[in-house]
Design an enzyme around this catalytic site. Structure first.
Site, PDB file in Angstrom:
ATOM      1  N   GLN A 117     -37.694  63.619  67.127  1.00 23.72           N
ATOM      2  CA  GLN A 117     -37.321  63.371  65.915  1.00 23.72           C
ATOM      3  C   GLN A 117     -35.946  62.878  65.899  1.00 23.72           C
ATOM      4  O   GLN A 117     -35.740  61.528  65.177  1.00 23.72           O
ATOM      5  CB  GLN A 117     -37.054  64.766  65.187  1.00 23.72           C
ATOM      6  CG  GLN A 117     -38.525  65.609  65.364  1.00 23.72           C
ATOM      7  CD  GLN A 117     -38.722  66.771  64.083  1.00 23.72           C
ATOM      8  OE1 GLN A 117     -37.555  67.288  63.847  1.00 23.72           O
ATOM      9  NE2 GLN A 117     -39.091  67.903  64.398  1.00 23.72           N
ATOM     10  N   ASN A 272     -18.444  70.915  91.647  1.00 27.00           N
ATOM     11  CA  ASN A 272     -18.127  70.518  90.240  1.00 27.00           C
ATOM     12  C   ASN A 272     -17.941  72.034  88.637  1.00 27.00           C
ATOM     13  O   ASN A 272     -17.687  71.352  87.521  1.00 27.00           O
ATOM     14  CB  ASN A 272     -17.149  68.933  89.894  1.00 27.00           C
ATOM     15  CG  ASN A 272     -16.699  68.698  88.959  1.00 27.00           C
ATOM     16  OD1 ASN A 272     -15.746  69.424  88.672  1.00 27.00           O
ATOM     17  ND2 ASN A 272     -17.263  68.254  87.586  1.00 27.00           N
ATOM     18  N   THR A 273     -18.664  72.859  88.580  1.00 28.21           N
ATOM     19  CA  THR A 273     -19.220  73.279  87.632  1.00 28.21           C
ATOM     20  C   THR A 273     -18.667  74.166  87.071  1.00 28.21           C
ATOM     21  O   THR A 273     -18.612  75.275  85.688  1.00 28.21           O
ATOM     22  CB  THR A 273     -20.940  74.168  87.711  1.00 28.21           C
ATOM     23  OG1 THR A 273     -20.811  75.269  89.288  1.00 28.21           O
ATOM     24  CG2 THR A 273     -21.792  72.754  87.934  1.00 28.21           C
ATOM     25  N   GLU A1269     -35.901  71.851  54.260  1.00 21.78           N
ATOM     26  CA  GLU A1269     -35.061  73.687  54.226  1.00 21.78           C
ATOM     27  C   GLU A1269     -36.360  74.224  54.044  1.00 21.78           C
ATOM     28  O   GLU A1269     -36.224  75.296  54.560  1.00 21.78           O
ATOM     29  CB  GLU A1269     -34.397  73.285  53.050  1.00 21.78           C
ATOM     30  CG  GLU A1269     -33.397  72.151  53.320  1.00 21.78           C
ATOM     31  CD  GLU A1269     -32.595  72.266  51.781  1.00 21.78           C
ATOM     32  OE1 GLU A1269     -33.440  71.942  50.631  1.00 21.78           O
ATOM     33  OE2 GLU A1269     -31.471  72.530  51.873  1.00 21.78           O
TER      34      GLU A1269
HETATM   35  C1  LIG Z   1     -23.395  75.564  82.458  1.00 20.50           C
HETATM   36  C2  LIG Z   1     -22.682  76.205  82.636  1.00 20.50           C
HETATM   37  C3  LIG Z   1     -23.683  76.888  83.294  1.00 20.50           C
HETATM   38  C4  LIG Z   1     -23.862  78.605  84.090  1.00 20.50           C
HETATM   39  N1  LIG Z   1     -24.627  79.466  84.131  1.00 20.50           N
HETATM   40  C5  LIG Z   1     -24.154  80.835  84.750  1.00 20.50           C
HETATM   41  C6  LIG Z   1     -25.114  81.443  85.200  1.00 20.50           C
HETATM   42  O1  LIG Z   1     -26.213  81.760  84.280  1.00 20.50           O
HETATM   43  N2  LIG Z   1     -25.008  82.425  85.349  1.00 20.50           N
HETATM   44  C7  LIG Z   1     -23.860  82.295  86.498  1.00 20.50           C
HETATM   45  O2  LIG Z   1     -23.867  82.880  87.432  1.00 20.50           O
HETATM   46  N3  LIG Z   1     -22.869  81.651  86.737  1.00 20.50           N
HETATM   47  C8  LIG Z   1     -23.686  80.293  85.979  1.00 20.50           C
HETATM   48  N4  LIG Z   1     -22.438  78.627  85.824  1.00 20.50           N
HETATM   49  C9  LIG Z   1     -21.290  79.362  86.858  1.00 20.50           C
HETATM   50  C10 LIG Z   1     -21.596  78.514  88.356  1.00 20.50           C
HETATM   51  O3  LIG Z   1     -22.007  78.624  88.551  1.00 20.50           O
HETATM   52  C11 LIG Z   1     -20.468  78.108  88.650  1.00 20.50           C
HETATM   53  O4  LIG Z   1     -19.146  77.097  88.366  1.00 20.50           O
HETATM   54  C12 LIG Z   1     -21.232  77.256  89.732  1.00 20.50           C
HETATM   55  O5  LIG Z   1     -21.313  78.195  90.896  1.00 20.50           O
HETATM   56  C13 LIG Z   1     -19.445  76.981  90.849  1.00 20.50           C
HETATM   57  O6  LIG Z   1     -20.473  76.853  92.029  1.00 20.50           O
HETATM   58  P1  LIG Z   1     -19.545  74.421  92.193  1.00 20.50           P
HETATM   59  O7  LIG Z   1     -19.985  74.180  93.698  1.00 20.50           O
HETATM   60  O8  LIG Z   1     -19.861  73.758  91.241  1.00 20.50           O
HETATM   61  O9  LIG Z   1     -18.126  75.147  92.282  1.00 20.50           O
HETATM   62  P2  LIG Z   1     -17.038  73.421  91.522  1.00 20.50           P
HETATM   63  O10 LIG Z   1     -17.118  73.777  90.265  1.00 20.50           O
HETATM   64  O11 LIG Z   1     -17.241  72.482  92.689  1.00 20.50           O
HETATM   65  O12 LIG Z   1     -16.082  74.509  93.000  1.00 20.50           O
HETATM   66  C14 LIG Z   1     -15.367  75.481  91.902  1.00 20.50           C
HETATM   67  C15 LIG Z   1     -13.971  76.945  92.807  1.00 20.50           C
HETATM   68  O13 LIG Z   1     -14.885  77.322  94.422  1.00 20.50           O
HETATM   69  C16 LIG Z   1     -14.321  76.692  95.967  1.00 20.50           C
HETATM   70  N5  LIG Z   1     -15.242  76.275  96.379  1.00 20.50           N
HETATM   71  C17 LIG Z   1     -16.446  75.915  96.027  1.00 20.50           C
HETATM   72  N6  LIG Z   1     -16.353  75.937  97.497  1.00 20.50           N
HETATM   73  C18 LIG Z   1     -15.808  76.627  98.292  1.00 20.50           C
HETATM   74  C19 LIG Z   1     -15.809  77.222  99.842  1.00 20.50           C
HETATM   75  N7  LIG Z   1     -16.623  75.999 100.279  1.00 20.50           N
HETATM   76  N8  LIG Z   1     -14.621  77.625 100.139  1.00 20.50           N
HETATM   77  C20 LIG Z   1     -14.097  78.152  99.413  1.00 20.50           C
HETATM   78  N9  LIG Z   1     -13.732  77.833  98.041  1.00 20.50           N
HETATM   79  C21 LIG Z   1     -14.833  76.780  97.297  1.00 20.50           C
HETATM   80  C22 LIG Z   1     -12.417  75.498  94.514  1.00 20.50           C
HETATM   81  O14 LIG Z   1     -12.403  75.465  95.689  1.00 20.50           O
HETATM   82  C23 LIG Z   1     -13.129  76.143  93.092  1.00 20.50           C
HETATM   83  O15 LIG Z   1     -11.649  76.814  93.082  1.00 20.50           O
HETATM   84  C24 LIG Z   1     -22.817  77.690  84.987  1.00 20.50           C
HETATM   85  C25 LIG Z   1     -22.096  76.732  85.138  1.00 20.50           C
HETATM   86  C26 LIG Z   1     -21.973  75.767  84.184  1.00 20.50           C
HETATM   87  C27 LIG Z   1     -21.440  74.863  83.925  1.00 20.50           C
HETATM   88  S1  FES Z   2     -34.859  65.526  68.330  1.00 21.29           S
HETATM   89 FE1  FES Z   2     -34.059  66.867  69.390  1.00 21.29          FE
HETATM   90  S2  FES Z   2     -31.905  67.360  68.696  1.00 21.29           S
HETATM   91 FE2  FES Z   2     -32.902  65.897  67.626  1.00 21.29          FE
END
Ligand SMILES: Cc1cc2nc3c(=O)[nH]c(=O)nc-3n(C[C@H](O)[C@H](O)[C@H](O)COP(=O)(O)OP(=O)(O)OC[C@H]3O[C@@H](n4cnc5c(N)ncnc54)[C@H](O)[C@@H]3O)c2cc1C
Ligand code: FES
Ligand code: FES
Length: 1337
Positions: A117, A272-273, A1269
């Site tokens: 849309q 990086n999440t 609407e």
């Molecule tokens: C949109 C979104 C939705 C999410 N939904 C959920 C959910 O539903 N349930 C849930 O449980 N989680 C959820 N998460 C969280 C996600 O699970 C964690 O952010 C993720 O698991 C972290 O892993 P990463 O590799 O991205 O860590 P990074 O962001 O890369 O690192 C996170 C931390 O871990 C440390 N680290 C990483 N690897 C190691 C290692 N090998 N040894 C020591 N330290 C380490 C880093 O130093 C840092 O401090 C969500 C995140 C986002 C962004």
């Molecule tokens: S079509 Fe999906 S946000 Fe507008």
């Protein structure tokens, strides 16, 4: 250790088959901004910047030398650091197909199935599906919905996207009725799958025979250079250096350990999440990050007899697939923990998140509501960690998680791998979670539980129970475990365990995150669920003799075939005439290829600046000082814009109230704009804005809630009242009187494209071009002109398309455009302002929360004789359109019911919250919820089915509204009857009641809800429209009109109108944009009146042109269109015409309480059936049937799209979307992670839409009706179906009669309303004895 290159290395990767080398890659740059800003690949969109919306989805491919395979996965470009892409190949939406060369089948199918849309989400949808197909060319429907779970769409309701993409799936479109036993596949039809006798009679919305086949040769090949790169190990440490951050990527574990020793506490950046959102949203700055992605030990997997060691660098998707393989291979008794982890992984985040987030990252992040950690801990997993001090094994237990984001790991330690043990005989593991939304949502409470029984018995030898969401980090319920261990696993033991648990896991009433009672109740009910599951397993092992209790199956999730029915055009209609046909949205293809240009896709102009806003951090305060000196010292910052820089009007006037563009002396809400910082880049402007110092002196007594405002009489005037009959007298003659109330929360527009604008000074005579995403270009022009004190003729406002609006891009956009124009004026340079999602949600307000109280008098036979309703809305700090909203609230309060004595009063409360504004439905979804709740209460008091009470009270025959407008309810009644018929109402009602008798913890509910919605503006002048149509010498036609394209398909419909009127194919007609220089003084695209008004104007212009060509046609009747046009040019006939439509003369006289505020009514009716999990409050809409009277649809696919989209937005409003404000008035919910709009998992499993046939409307173009609407309110049928199911649950506890349930009916509210034995155990905190975490506004 290899020394890092201090100059920084060269980053090398591929995008869409082209090599990219970056000599100065900045570690803070994410792929998204690199694509959009550097490479000008703007197909990838930014919707949230935090991984929560999927708009930025791309596909990443990597070569794995060990297996010599190429892996492909979807990922969110907003969280993908550029530096991490070394050696990867990225595919964006532009890389898979284009309208210039060849579109990809995924792009084609989403577009042609009407799945696009506004189109802002479409590239993300395309890429998620594309990545799925690259891995699985014939996926299942489950695979598809899983792939799309993290992609939000605010327009469509998902049904058409799924229908388009499911054409790739293996399975047929089986109706899945009766679990496939008696279904469409074996020629049988059931009530759940409407009879095929009707199929074939109605036309299809799209023809899948037209679709291009999948052609793997069309895919880009993986760059051989990257294979070579991967095959040739690079022992070098890679490093990249940016303005504020450096990045080091070691090649070996040894180097990694050394780096960590030298820089303890430096984050290891994996997926990086967690690190990414911390940097973006919490302003955390890391001067250095270590990226261990090339260290092989972190990715190794090894199996022992006891379990499996999994490398900590494994992504959650890799972990899941490894565990799934083990699950399939190992004997069942060994895989209890593995199965629980697989289940939890399926619900964690979205596919895009799981594809990058790692196991180690998840553990080390130690998030309070981590889903994995409780299961890993309960399952006795352990870590292998290393540091310069050597290796050690660390058990994952209660001592490991020490606080928010904190673990027992030492700052220099690295998790290398995680041991997942195999389960033993007699051991059971469970993983359960409850989240605000079923998918792509952090859990409210999540748990891992394990029990080990003494051999051959039901005596507990060992048990461990961990929860997430119950404290700052994962917590262990060890006292509860102590109460269980050594005892028999039965109701008695568990009964004691609940009491211990209740005492053990106490949350203070003001605990962060709120929902305290609910969370505590969940700890109990999740343990109960585990208890039942264990009993079933013991029973299967013949260890319990007695009949096991109800088996708790998950809520249904199978998507069934849906039906979308509309009336075909008459056989006599010319083939070329597209009116009434389901013509695809005219931009759908370019939206799907990423070529469609949205405001922020416009290329940067020379010297362009970016404006970042500085907003108030106080709800009610005097501004003492504003110090921008630090900002001005930062690199790239050019200027700071304050109210003193505004050359013209500094305030907006509405209803006699003034609203400042930029606060000068005082602020009245958190989020009010105080000043702006302009800089050369977005990042620099944002950094500048972050260091502007404003000091405040708080003013007393801020007002936040409706209750406070009422107590303090804090209202915007005028308030409104209306009365028909004599309500006071009528109450004395009724059989019964009932009083009730319902509160309803607000709603965030959550248009996928945030507020965006670009103001470009032309450089002479004060001329400006304003490119802006708005529903009302003329308002932007007026606002900019008066702000700059220049005539309107110097301001040319352009709108190509909007990525959604829903009422939110009118008044607030005007203020933002004005501020941006001041910045452009002052600097003399082009200035762009695009709000971040969080800023947008904070600043721009949304739908008004409402409190409705009512007194209703009725007879024992169900007739309602009198009703008196008081509405209060929370308007926020500025009046905006709030008075118009409270007027519309009163004008719709009769809905479909002829209540002879009806009184309504409404008031807009003035509070210290961001100002609320127009939102699809404009007060109607609020007023009608109150009215329908009142109808429901009457039914509950009388013990009668609610549909009967509605039916008894409906308008019948020639009718008059409470404001004395005459109308015929005939089509309303037809919608009602058809809807009941189509959905087989009475048989299904019986089935629902039977289901409820058979299930204690799951209940079903059904509701039927009607609507009568007034179309057009009561402010008569807003109903006018104009158009400008040019015919060029080659016969091509350019149409311009006053409406803006925001996904509702207005340009497509205008193209259809012009095609019919000019008798030429639609392909000859083009619509480029809406602009104030082509069509002046336009009205907003709002009030569902866009097609009505602009359609008539386009028709008028085309008729004029067609008439002008008439003599030429007569001279040459056999000539072509082109020949007539050429002849007309040479005969000096003007080939350009304006069209105008005056619009109906509508009015409302509030003193006389009468008027004709609407041109006509759109009618509709909806039946919904839901299933509830009473233990968790989770619900699923099993089936929805909607019948709508929209006259003769100009474009059934567009109109059905509006119906489905509006319904879904309503479903969100009434069941999901919850805004939370802190006690000091700060909006907590500032992104998709906290604020949940419906996702694909919320789509009704069967979603049928029927356009009422044989309906005509003399008041609008081609007998059509406005539809944008009205249907939003029908989303409340989900709310009332939930209420019906809750009532069934309450009756099990002996509770009957009306009960309170506010909107949205979130799992929290549902669970508490179900009043189970678990919720009743939770002691309620004394109101007033604590400060709640969030306000009930
Ligand atoms: C949109 C979104 C939705 C999410 N939904 C959920 C959910 O539903 N349930 C849930 O449980 N989680 C959820 N998460 C969280 C996600 O699970 C964690 O952010 C993720 O698991 C972290 O892993 P990463 O590799 O991205 O860590 P990074 O962001 O890369 O690192 C996170 C931390 O871990 C440390 N680290 C990483 N690897 C190691 C290692 N090998 N040894 C020591 N330290 C380490 C880093 O130093 C840092 O401090 C969500 C995140 C986002 C962004
Ligand atoms: S079509 Fe999906 S946000 Fe507008
Ligand atoms: S912009 Fe990346 S997920 Fe929303």
């Amino acid at each position: 250790m290899m020394s890092a290159n201090t100059q920084g290395d060269t980053l090398c990767f591929f995008i869409n088959g082209k090599k990219v080398t970056e000599g100065h890659a900045d570690p803070e740059t994410m792929l998204l901004s690199f694509l959009r800003e550097k490479l000008r690949l703007t197909g990838t969109k930014s919707g949230c910047g935090g991984g929560g919306c999927g708009a930025c989805t791309v596909m990443v491919s990597r070569y794995q030398p060990a297996t010599k395979t190429i892996i492909h996965y979807s990922a969110n470009a907003c969280l993908l650091p550029l530096c991490q892409l070394h050696g990867a190949a990225v595919t964006t939406v532009e890389g898979i197909g284009s309208s210039k060369t060849r579109i990809h089948p995924v792009q084609e199918r989403i577009a042609k199935a009407h799945g696009s849309q506004c189109g802002f989400c479409t590239p993300g949808m395309v890429m998620s599906t594309y990545a799925l197909l690259r891995n699985k060319p014939q996926p299942s429907l489950d695979d598809l919905t899983e792939a799309l779970a993290g992609n939000l769409c605010r327009c469509t309701g998902y049904r058409p996207i799924v229908d388009g993409c499911r054409t790739f799936c293996q399975e047929t479109n089986c109706c899945k009725a009766n679990d496939g036993a008696k279904c469409c596949l074996n020629g049988e039809e059931t009530a759940d799958a409407p009879g095929d006798e009707e199929a074939g009679k109605t036309p299809e919305l799209f023809n899948k025979d037209e679709f291009l086949p999948m052609d793997p040769t069309q895919e880009l090949i993986f760059p051989p250079e990257l294979i070579l790169m991967a095959e040739t190990p690079n022992p070098q440490t890679l490093s990249f250096h940016g303005e504020r951050m450096s990045w080091v990527s070691p090649a070996t574990l040894e180097e990694l350990v050394q780096l960590k020793t030298r820089h303890p506490g430096t984050p290891l950046l994996m997926g990086n999440t967690n690190i990414g959102p911390e940097i973006k949203f919490r302003g955390v700055v890391h001067p250095l990050v270590i990226s261990p992605g090339r260290v092989p030990e972190l990715f190794q997997v090894s199996q022992t007899t006891q379990g499996v060691w999994v490398g900590a660098g494994s992504t959650l998707s890799e972990l899941r697939s490894l565990l799934e393989q083990l699950l399939a291979r190992l004997p069942e008794e060994k895989t209890e923990l593995i199965g629980a982890l697989v289940q939890q992984l399926g619900n964690l985040g979205s596919q895009q998140i799981r594809n990058v987030a790692t196991l180690g990252g998840s553990i080390a992040s130690a998030l309070p509501n981590s889903d994995l950690n409780p299961v890993l801990a309960a399952g006795s997993c352990k870590l292998s960690v290393t540091s310069s001090g050597g290796r050690r094994e660390v058990p994952l237990n209660q001592d490991f998680f020490v606080g928010f984001g904190k673990t027992a790991l030492k700052p220099e330690e690295i998790v290398v791998s995680v041991f997942v043990p195999f389960s033993r005989k007699g051991e059971f593991v469970g993983a359960l979670r409850q989240a605000p939304r079923k998918e792509a949502s952090f859990a409210t409470v999540t748990t891992g539980m394990r029990v080990l029984f003494s051999p051959g018995s039901r005596v507990v030898q060992d048990v461990s129970i961990y929860y997430g969401g119950m404290g700052p980090t994962t917590v262990c319920a060890h006292k509860t475990c102590d109460a269980i261990v050594g005892r028999t696993w039965d109701d008695e033991t568990l009964g004691r365990a609940y009491d211990v648990l209740l005492e053990e896991l106490v949350l203070p009433p003001s605990a962060p995150g709120g929902k305290v009672e609910f969370r505590r109740a969940l700890t109990l009910s999740l343990l109960f669920k585990f208890h039942l599951a264990v009993l079933h397993k013991l029973s299967a092992a013949k260890l319990v003799g007695d009949e096991p209790p109800e088996k708790l199956l998950p809520l249904p999730r199978d998507i069934r075939r849906s039906r979308q029915e509309f009336q075909p055009v008459s056989e006599s209609q010319s083939e070329q005439d597209p009116v009434g046909r389901p013509m695809m949205h005219r931009s759908a293809i370019v939206q799907a290829t990423g070529e469609a240009v949205y405001c922020d896709d416009i290329p940067r102009t020379d010297g362009e600046l970016f404006l970042a806003l500085v907003t108030s951090s106080r709800a009610h305060a005097k501004i003492i000082s504003l110090d921008a000196s630090e900002a001005l010292k930062l690199p790239g910052v050019v200027d700071v814009i304050t109210t003193k820089d505004i050359p013209g009007k500094k305030v907006r006037q509405m209803f006699g109230y003034e609203e400042e563009l930029l606060a000068e002396n005082e602020v009245s809400c958190i989020g009010q704009i105080v000043c702006g910082v302009v800089a050369d880049t977005k990042a620099h402007a944002q950094r500048g804005a972050a260091v502007v110092r404003i000091s405040y002196q708080d003013l007393p007594d801020p007002v936040f809630t409706i209750q406070e405002a009422v107590q303090k009489s804090s209202f915007f005037e005028p308030r409104r009242a209306i009365e028909r009959g004599n309500v006071t007298d009528a109450f004395s003659s009724v059989d019964q009187i009932h009083e009730g109330e319902i509160g309803m929360g607000g709603q965030e527009h959550f248009y996928m494209e945030t507020q965006s604008m670009l103001v470009v000074p032309v450089g002479e005579e004060a001329e400006l071009n304003v490119y802006v995403s708005t529903q009302w270009p003329a308002l932007m022009q007026d606002a900019v002109a008066e702000t700059l004190d220049i005539p309107s003729n110097r301001v040319n406002c352009h709108v190509k398309r909007l990525g959604g609006a829903f009422g939110g891009k009118v008044t607030k956009t005007a203020n933002l455009a004005s501020i941006t124009s001041v910045a452009a004026w002052k600097t003399g340079r082009a200035v762009r302002c695009v709000l971040e999602r969080g800023e947008d949600m904070l600043i721009t307000g949304g739908r008004h929360p409402v409190l409705g109280t009512y007194k209703v008098g009725f007879m024992s036979d169900g007739r309602i004789v009198a009703a008196d309703i008081q509405y209060y809305t929370n308007a926020g700090c500025c009046v905006d359109e709030s008075v118009l909203v409270i007027e519309k609230i009163l004008l719709h309060m009769d809905n479909c019911y002829n209540i002879p004595n009806l009184r309504g009063r409404s008031a807009a409360c003035r509070t210290n919250l961001p100002s609320n504004t127009a939102f699809r439905g404009f007060g109607v979804p609020q007023t009608l919820l109150v009215v329908e709740n009142m109808m429901n209460d009457v039914a509950l008091v009388l013990g009668r089915p609610a549909d009967q009470i509605r039916e008894i009270n409906m308008y019948r025959g020639p009718s008059t509204t409470h404001y004395k407008l005459e109308f015929s309810p005939e089509n309303l009644l037809r919608c009602w009857d058809q809807c009941k018929l189509k959905c087989d109402y009475s048989a299904r009602r019986t089935a629902v009641d039977q289901f409820n008798q058979q299930n204690r913890w799951k209940k079903r509910g059904m509701a039927i809800i009607p609507i009568k919605y007034g179309i057009a503006f009561a402010e008569s002048f807003l109903n006018q429209a104009a158009a400008l149509v040019h015919i060029y010498k080659d016969g091509s036609v350019l149409v311009t009109h006053g409406g803006t394209e925001m996904g509702q398909g207005i340009h497509t419909k205008m193209q259809q109108v012009a095609s019919r009127e000019l008798h030429i194919p639609a392909t000859k007609i083009y619509i480029s944009e809406t602009s104030t220089s082509t069509v002046p003084n336009s009205c907003p695209s709002a009030a569902s009146f866009g097609t009505d008004a602009n359609g008539m104007a386009v028709k008028n212009a085309c008729e004029i042109l067609y008439q002008r060509l008439e003599p030429i046609r007569q001279q040459n009747p056999k000539g072509s269109w082109e020949s007539w046009v050429t002849a007309a040019f040479f005969q000096k006939i003007s080939l350009s015409a304006t069209g105008f439509f005056r619009g109906p003369d509508l009015y409302m006289d509030w003193d006389k309480m009468e008027g004709r505020p609407y041109a006509y009514f759109t009618f509709g009716c909806c039946v919904c059936e839901v299933e509830l999990d009473c233990l968790t409050g989770d619900s699923r809409t099993v089936r929805t049937d909607i019948v709508v009277d929209i006259g003769r649809s100009v474009n059934p696919s567009v109109d059905i799209g509006q119906i489905e989209g509006a319904f879904t937005q309503g479903l969100g409003l009434y069941t999901l979307e919850e805004l939370n404000f802190s006690p000091s008035g700060l909006l907590y919910t500032r992104g998709p992670s906290q604020y949940k709009i419906p996702a694909v998992c919320d789509m009704p499993l069967q979603f049928n839409v029927y356009l009422l046939p044989d309906s005509h409307n003399p008041h609008a173009i081609y007998s059509s009706k406005g539809i944008g609407e009205p249907v939003l309110f029908l989303g409340s049928s989900v709310f009332f179906a939930i209420k019906d199911a809750v009532a069934a649950s309450r009756s099990e506890s002996g509770l009957v009669g009306p009960f309170p349930l506010d909107s949205p009916a979130t799992p929290e509210r549902i669970c508490l309303a179900c009043a189970s034995s678990f919720t009743q155990k939770i002691p309620a905190s004394e109101p007033g004895s604590f400060t709640p975490w969030s306000l009930n506004i």
